[in-house]
Design a protein around this motif. Structure first.
Motif, PDB file in Angstrom:
ATOM      1  N   LYS A  24       6.997  -1.643   3.434  1.00 21.78           N
ATOM      2  CA  LYS A  24       5.809  -0.415   3.566  1.00 21.78           C
ATOM      3  C   LYS A  24       4.959  -0.534   4.478  1.00 21.78           C
ATOM      4  N   MET A  57       2.745   6.578   2.701  1.00 22.74           N
ATOM      5  CA  MET A  57       2.899   4.947   2.284  1.00 22.74           C
ATOM      6  C   MET A  57       1.501   4.684   1.743  1.00 22.74           C
ATOM      7  N   THR A  61       1.465   3.438  -2.103  1.00 19.22           N
ATOM      8  CA  THR A  61       0.791   1.840  -2.385  1.00 19.22           C
ATOM      9  C   THR A  61      -0.414   2.041  -3.166  1.00 19.22           C
ATOM     10  N   TRP A  90       9.392   3.564  -3.664  1.00 16.27           N
ATOM     11  CA  TRP A  90      10.155   3.878  -2.894  1.00 16.27           C
ATOM     12  C   TRP A  90      10.814   5.332  -2.990  1.00 16.27           C
TER      13      TRP A  90
END
Length: 134
Positions: A24, A57, A61, A90
């Motif tokens: 990441k 991302m 996250t 993912w």
């Protein structure tokens, strides 16, 4: 977060969990660097693609991780939920990449073999279905 005492008891589960942050970070840094370079050369379509990846991302996250951790915990058990959940996140990259290619905003026409990401053409007339390109 997991404390140092818990980490030593978790062993491989904790290592697998922490290793999930490495790709990441690599994708996020690549998005920042390549997006900046694309903007500097005036290729704003390519810049936009990299910024969407960076945003994906961040959302994955922060937001997705908190949403999926409980269903993953129910599926694999409480001991493995963080290790499995970190890598399950993912799967949410796939919709972002599909959007980049199919939205028509970044120079992709959706045909096999064609490259996208050429210079973005700004016109005075907004295109139907793409109001943000005006």
């Amino acid at each position: 977060l997991v404390s140092a005492a818990e980490a030593s008891q978790c062993g491989w589960r904790y290592r697998i969990y922490v290793a999930g942050f490495i790709p990441k970070n690599l994708v996020a840094w690549a998005a920042m660097i390549f997006g900046f370079r694309a903007a500097r050369r005036g290729d704003f379509a390519q810049h936009g693609m990299w910024m969407y990846r960076l945003g994906a991302m961040w959302v994955i996250t922060i937001v997705v991780a908190h949403i999926i951790i409980y269903p993953v915990g129910l599926a694999v058990g409480p001991k493995w939920k963080y290790a499995v959940g970190e890598w399950t996140e993912w799967l949410f990259v796939i919709p972002a990449e599909i959007y980049l290619r199919k939205s028509g905003r970044f120079g992709f026409e959706g045909k096999a073999g064609e490259k996208g990401g050429g210079p973005l053409k700004i016109s005075a007339e907004p295109e139907l279905g793409r109001p943000f390109l005006a």
